[in-house]
Design a protein around this motif. Structure first.
Motif, PDB file in Angstrom:
ATOM      1  N   LEU A  67     -26.520   8.901 -92.285  1.00 38.43           N
ATOM      2  CA  LEU A  67     -27.182   7.896 -91.449  1.00 38.43           C
ATOM      3  C   LEU A  67     -26.799   8.013 -89.980  1.00 38.43           C
ATOM      4  CD1 LEU A  67     -26.972   4.808 -93.770  1.00 38.43           C
ATOM      5  CD2 LEU A  67     -28.998   6.083 -93.134  1.00 38.43           C
ATOM      6  N   LEU A  68     -25.561   8.472 -89.731  1.00 42.50           N
ATOM      7  CA  LEU A  68     -25.094   8.499 -88.345  1.00 42.50           C
ATOM      8  C   LEU A  68     -25.150   9.902 -87.744  1.00 42.50           C
ATOM      9  CD1 LEU A  68     -22.039   6.116 -88.691  1.00 42.50           C
ATOM     10  CD2 LEU A  68     -24.300   5.588 -87.857  1.00 42.50           C
ATOM     11  N   ASP A  69     -25.797  10.825 -88.479  1.00 47.07           N
ATOM     12  CA  ASP A  69     -26.027  12.151 -87.926  1.00 47.07           C
ATOM     13  C   ASP A  69     -24.726  12.878 -87.598  1.00 47.07           C
ATOM     14  OD1 ASP A  69     -27.687  14.188 -87.198  1.00 47.07           O
ATOM     15  OD2 ASP A  69     -27.685  13.622 -85.083  1.00 47.07           O
ATOM     16  N   MET A  70     -23.815  12.925 -88.588  1.00 44.45           N
ATOM     17  CA  MET A  70     -22.590  13.686 -88.375  1.00 44.45           C
ATOM     18  C   MET A  70     -22.777  15.089 -88.918  1.00 44.45           C
ATOM     19  SD  MET A  70     -19.934  10.851 -89.730  1.00 44.45           S
ATOM     20  CE  MET A  70     -18.381  11.639 -89.386  1.00 44.45           C
ATOM     21  N   SER A  71     -22.053  16.033 -88.318  1.00 42.60           N
ATOM     22  CA  SER A  71     -22.101  17.387 -88.845  1.00 42.60           C
ATOM     23  C   SER A  71     -21.190  17.478 -90.064  1.00 42.60           C
ATOM     24  CB  SER A  71     -21.634  18.388 -87.791  1.00 42.60           C
ATOM     25  OG  SER A  71     -20.245  18.270 -87.626  1.00 42.60           O
ATOM     26  N   PHE A  72     -21.356  18.587 -90.845  1.00 42.96           N
ATOM     27  CA  PHE A  72     -20.567  18.710 -92.062  1.00 42.96           C
ATOM     28  C   PHE A  72     -19.077  18.787 -91.737  1.00 42.96           C
ATOM     29  CE2 PHE A  72     -18.696  21.077 -95.605  1.00 42.96           C
ATOM     30  CZ  PHE A  72     -19.082  20.246 -96.642  1.00 42.96           C
ATOM     31  N   GLY A  73     -18.754  19.524 -90.668  1.00 44.20           N
ATOM     32  CA  GLY A  73     -17.351  19.657 -90.262  1.00 44.20           C
ATOM     33  C   GLY A  73     -16.737  18.317 -89.914  1.00 44.20           C
ATOM     34  N   GLN A  74     -17.498  17.526 -89.173  1.00 42.02           N
ATOM     35  CA  GLN A  74     -17.028  16.194 -88.798  1.00 42.02           C
ATOM     36  C   GLN A  74     -16.739  15.354 -90.032  1.00 42.02           C
ATOM     37  OE1 GLN A  74     -20.165  14.798 -86.204  1.00 42.02           O
ATOM     38  NE2 GLN A  74     -18.648  14.069 -84.740  1.00 42.02           N
ATOM     39  N   TRP A  75     -17.698  15.411 -90.970  1.00 42.13           N
ATOM     40  CA  TRP A  75     -17.552  14.622 -92.194  1.00 42.13           C
ATOM     41  C   TRP A  75     -16.282  15.022 -92.951  1.00 42.13           C
ATOM     42  CZ3 TRP A  75     -18.344  16.302 -97.481  1.00 42.13           C
ATOM     43  CH2 TRP A  75     -18.249  15.250 -98.404  1.00 42.13           C
ATOM     44  N   GLU A  76     -16.079  16.343 -93.050  1.00 43.60           N
ATOM     45  CA  GLU A  76     -14.902  16.857 -93.734  1.00 43.60           C
ATOM     46  C   GLU A  76     -13.630  16.298 -93.108  1.00 43.60           C
ATOM     47  OE1 GLU A  76     -15.283  21.336 -95.537  1.00 43.60           O
ATOM     48  OE2 GLU A  76     -14.868  21.037 -93.420  1.00 43.60           O
ATOM     49  N   ARG A  77     -13.599  16.350 -91.800  1.00 43.50           N
ATOM     50  CA  ARG A  77     -12.411  15.906 -91.071  1.00 43.50           C
ATOM     51  C   ARG A  77     -12.129  14.436 -91.325  1.00 43.50           C
ATOM     52  NH1 ARG A  77      -9.914  19.102 -87.221  1.00 43.50           N
ATOM     53  NH2 ARG A  77      -8.268  17.747 -86.461  1.00 43.50           N
ATOM     54  N   VAL A  78     -13.177  13.617 -91.209  1.00 44.24           N
ATOM     55  CA  VAL A  78     -13.008  12.179 -91.424  1.00 44.24           C
ATOM     56  C   VAL A  78     -12.548  11.901 -92.846  1.00 44.24           C
ATOM     57  CG1 VAL A  78     -14.223   9.983 -91.539  1.00 44.24           C
ATOM     58  CG2 VAL A  78     -14.684  11.545 -89.685  1.00 44.24           C
ATOM     59  N   LEU A  79     -13.183  12.599 -93.803  1.00 48.73           N
ATOM     60  CA  LEU A  79     -12.848  12.377 -95.199  1.00 48.73           C
ATOM     61  C   LEU A  79     -11.382  12.714 -95.454  1.00 48.73           C
ATOM     62  CD1 LEU A  79     -14.063  11.565 -97.855  1.00 48.73           C
ATOM     63  CD2 LEU A  79     -14.550  13.944 -98.325  1.00 48.73           C
ATOM     64  N   PHE A  91      -2.242   7.083 -86.294  1.00 51.82           N
ATOM     65  CA  PHE A  91      -2.126   8.506 -86.618  1.00 51.82           C
ATOM     66  C   PHE A  91      -3.272   8.970 -87.499  1.00 51.82           C
ATOM     67  CE2 PHE A  91       2.406   7.142 -86.037  1.00 51.82           C
ATOM     68  CZ  PHE A  91       2.449   7.582 -84.729  1.00 51.82           C
ATOM     69  N   GLY A  92      -3.731   8.103 -88.400  1.00 48.43           N
ATOM     70  CA  GLY A  92      -4.842   8.469 -89.275  1.00 48.43           C
ATOM     71  C   GLY A  92      -6.119   8.697 -88.489  1.00 48.43           C
ATOM     72  N   VAL A  93      -6.431   7.751 -87.592  1.00 48.29           N
ATOM     73  CA  VAL A  93      -7.647   7.903 -86.790  1.00 48.29           C
ATOM     74  C   VAL A  93      -7.517   9.114 -85.882  1.00 48.29           C
ATOM     75  CG1 VAL A  93      -9.073   6.824 -85.028  1.00 48.29           C
ATOM     76  CG2 VAL A  93      -8.164   5.452 -86.876  1.00 48.29           C
ATOM     77  N   GLY A  94      -6.288   9.344 -85.388  1.00 49.70           N
ATOM     78  CA  GLY A  94      -6.067  10.524 -84.550  1.00 49.70           C
ATOM     79  C   GLY A  94      -6.477  11.802 -85.261  1.00 49.70           C
ATOM     80  N   LEU A  95      -6.242  11.832 -86.581  1.00 56.47           N
ATOM     81  CA  LEU A  95      -6.588  13.037 -87.348  1.00 56.47           C
ATOM     82  C   LEU A  95      -8.094  13.226 -87.472  1.00 56.47           C
ATOM     83  CD1 LEU A  95      -4.189  13.296 -90.390  1.00 56.47           C
ATOM     84  CD2 LEU A  95      -4.470  14.874 -88.505  1.00 56.47           C
ATOM     85  N   SER A  96      -8.843  12.114 -87.357  1.00 53.17           N
ATOM     86  CA  SER A  96     -10.292  12.215 -87.530  1.00 53.17           C
ATOM     87  C   SER A  96     -10.958  12.978 -86.401  1.00 53.17           C
ATOM     88  CB  SER A  96     -10.920  10.824 -87.606  1.00 53.17           C
ATOM     89  OG  SER A  96     -10.441  10.138 -88.709  1.00 53.17           O
ATOM     90  N   TYR A  97     -10.305  12.998 -85.248  1.00 47.17           N
ATOM     91  CA  TYR A  97     -10.906  13.673 -84.102  1.00 47.17           C
ATOM     92  C   TYR A  97     -10.393  15.095 -84.015  1.00 47.17           C
ATOM     93  CZ  TYR A  97     -12.360   9.073 -82.488  1.00 47.17           C
ATOM     94  OH  TYR A  97     -12.942   7.846 -82.391  1.00 47.17           O
ATOM     95  N   PRO A  98     -11.257  16.025 -83.604  1.00 50.34           N
ATOM     96  CA  PRO A  98     -10.801  17.404 -83.444  1.00 50.34           C
ATOM     97  C   PRO A  98      -9.648  17.488 -82.437  1.00 50.34           C
ATOM     98  CG  PRO A  98     -13.162  17.233 -83.046  1.00 50.34           C
ATOM     99  CD  PRO A  98     -12.683  15.859 -83.343  1.00 50.34           C
ATOM    100  N   MET A  99      -9.759  16.730 -81.335  1.00 51.62           N
ATOM    101  CA  MET A  99      -8.658  16.672 -80.385  1.00 51.62           C
ATOM    102  C   MET A  99      -8.113  15.247 -80.415  1.00 51.62           C
ATOM    103  SD  MET A  99      -8.127  19.550 -79.004  1.00 51.62           S
ATOM    104  CE  MET A  99      -7.263  19.278 -77.463  1.00 51.62           C
ATOM    105  N   PRO A 100      -6.932  15.035 -81.037  1.00 51.16           N
ATOM    106  CA  PRO A 100      -6.422  13.675 -81.176  1.00 51.16           C
ATOM    107  C   PRO A 100      -6.253  12.978 -79.825  1.00 51.16           C
ATOM    108  CG  PRO A 100      -5.159  15.191 -82.506  1.00 51.16           C
ATOM    109  CD  PRO A 100      -6.076  16.021 -81.672  1.00 51.16           C
TER     110      PRO A 100
END
Lengths: 221, 239
Positions: A120-132, A177-186
């Motif tokens: 729904l929010l138009d995330m890429s697969f890589g982004q989704w993986e990272r967040v998950l 720290f958890g949210v920091g991990l969700s971003y490619p560059m914390p």
């Protein structure tokens, strides 16, 4: 003793599995809330994909508090809790098992919810993986804290209302720290490795603290 | 327990008037010194005077929290009801001190930083401290069983006490805009004496004021508990 524990784990998992409603309701809430975000924020795809990570985190934290009334309260009300405790199961073992169950219930919700959000929010697969991944790494600590909060408020009058107020301040280190991990560059502080190490340290800390505290509270009164 | 409470009450009755007088005197001296006599800052101008409220409120507010955590520990380990009464009495005062620190800080931040609020490490951790105060107070009110309310809030105060350093450390990983500690440092204080002395007087004033309010609240709580007991007794007799 080990047999007993396995039986208990089995029991919790079965109960958790039979309450599939929890997962469904939580995911439905998530879906509706994302819809509201899209309405209030903007339907601009770029903006939505940029704000996807905070949206997912906030909504998952809120859904985290949803299946809580079953966690201790059911066992407490029908007397199972007292029976188990008088059978020689210690409070912290029970708390640990409850935390495991809460994590197991939250896991499908996380999968479902993030997958829906990614579409729904138009995330890429890589982004989704990272967040998950970041969610799966932070939720063990959050589950431990949640179980502790639920144990603290079992006998309270408005458990659902008080819990977020009590727990969210305590969750903040894990969140940072958890949210920091969700971003490619914390954001801020250190890199991915540092965040991972700190998350692990927090998990070990809560692994000691939370079951002990919840076990103690649940034995009172 | 009754002995302890009686002794506590006697002690409070003895100290309270003196502490109240001392608090008023210190507030007058510190207020006049800080707001009128002390010089304005070169860079900050007259707005610097807000530190005479801001810094004492913030540091005493944090100190009160540390004390509350210790009292929670004492209550849980030694089952001392006095500790619970003291904890209950200190909670709202600590919350108000912390709120005062946040409010004055944001009043100062608007002209200096150009914003009422910034998400800086120290501001965030003070806000979290305020939330902890709120959480404990709310948790305390949400039990019908007084015993359970006392135990839970003492426990939460203790957990918060363990967590505060962790929260502080983790929040510090963000960038920091707030000035670093300047009064308590190994190489001596970095602020000029003309600011430091009135500030120290105000700190003493805020600490004494806390003690006065605390003692008044302890007295009130003791009285209200006694009233409850009497009411319960009279009820039992009637049945």
């Amino acid at each position: 003793m080990i047999k007993q524990l396995f039986f208990l784990i089995n029991r919790e998992v079965v109960i958790g599995w039979r309450q599939q409603q929890d997962v469904v309701v939580a995911s439905a809430f998530f879906l509706v809330a994302i819809f509201v975000f899209a309405i209030t924020l903007s339907t601009d795809q770029l903006l939505l994909s940029q704000t996807a990570i905070p949206i997912i985190w906030v909504l998952l934290l809120l859904t985290n508090f949803m299946p809580l009334d079953h966690l201790w309260a059911d066992d407490w009300r029908d007397g199972t809790l007292e029976q188990l405790l008088s059978c020689g199961i210690t409070g912290w073992q029970l708390a640990l098992i409850k935390a495991l169950r809460h994590f197991l219930v939250m896991m499908p919700t996380i999968f479902l919810a993030t997958a829906l959000a990614a579409i729904l929010l138009d995330m890429s697969f890589g982004q989704w993986e990272r967040v998950l991944l970041s969610l799966l790494l932070s939720f063990p600590s959050l589950s431990l804290l949640t179980v502790m909060g639920a144990a603290l408020t079992v006998r309270a009058v408005r458990q659902q209302l008080i819990l977020p107020i009590i727990l969210l301040p305590l969750m903040i280190p894990v969140l940072l720290f958890g949210v920091g991990l969700s971003y490619p560059m914390p954001v801020g502080g250190g890199g991915t490795y540092n965040n991972l190490m700190l998350l692990a340290a927090l998990f070990l800390f809560f692994l000691i603290l939370c079951p002990w505290v919840s076990g103690w509270v649940i034995r009172q009164g | 327990m009754i002995q302890n409470v009686t002794r506590l009450r006697r002690w409070i009755n003895l100290v309270l008037p003196w502490a109240a007088v001392l608090a008023v005197i210190l507030l007058c001296i510190g207020g006049y010194w800080g707001l009128v006599l002390s010089p304005a800052d070169i860079e900050q101008g007259e707005t610097v005077r807000i530190i005479y409220i801001h810094v004492p409120a913030a540091s005493i507010g944090l100190l009160i929290y540390a004390m509350i955590a210790v009292q929670g520990f004492v209550f849980l380990v030694w089952r001392a009801p006095v500790a619970d009464i003291m904890l209950q009495a200190a909670l709202p005062i600590g919350a108000i001190y912390t709120f005062l620190a946040l409010a004055t800080g944001s009043l100062w931040g608007k002209p200096m930083w150009g914003a009422w609020w910034v998400w800086d490490a120290r501001l965030t951790s003070t806000l979290i401290l305020f939330f902890l105060y709120l959480g404990i107070m709310i948790l305390r009110r949400s039990f019908e069983d007084q015993e359970m309310a006392a135990k839970s809030s003492a426990l939460l105060a203790m957990i918060g006490g363990i967590n505060v350093p962790i929260i502080k450390f983790s929040v510090d990983w963000w960038f920091t805009l707030h000035q670093p500690a300047s009064i308590l440092r190994l190489d001596g204080s970095t602020i000029h004496n003309s600011f430091l002395y009135p500030l120290l007087v105000m700190m003493a004033a805020f600490a004494t004021l806390f003690l006065v309010l605390w003692m008044v609240r302890i007295k009130t709580i003791l009285l209200s508990r006694r009233l409850d007991n009497l009411y319960r007794l009279s009820h039992q007799n009637r049945i």
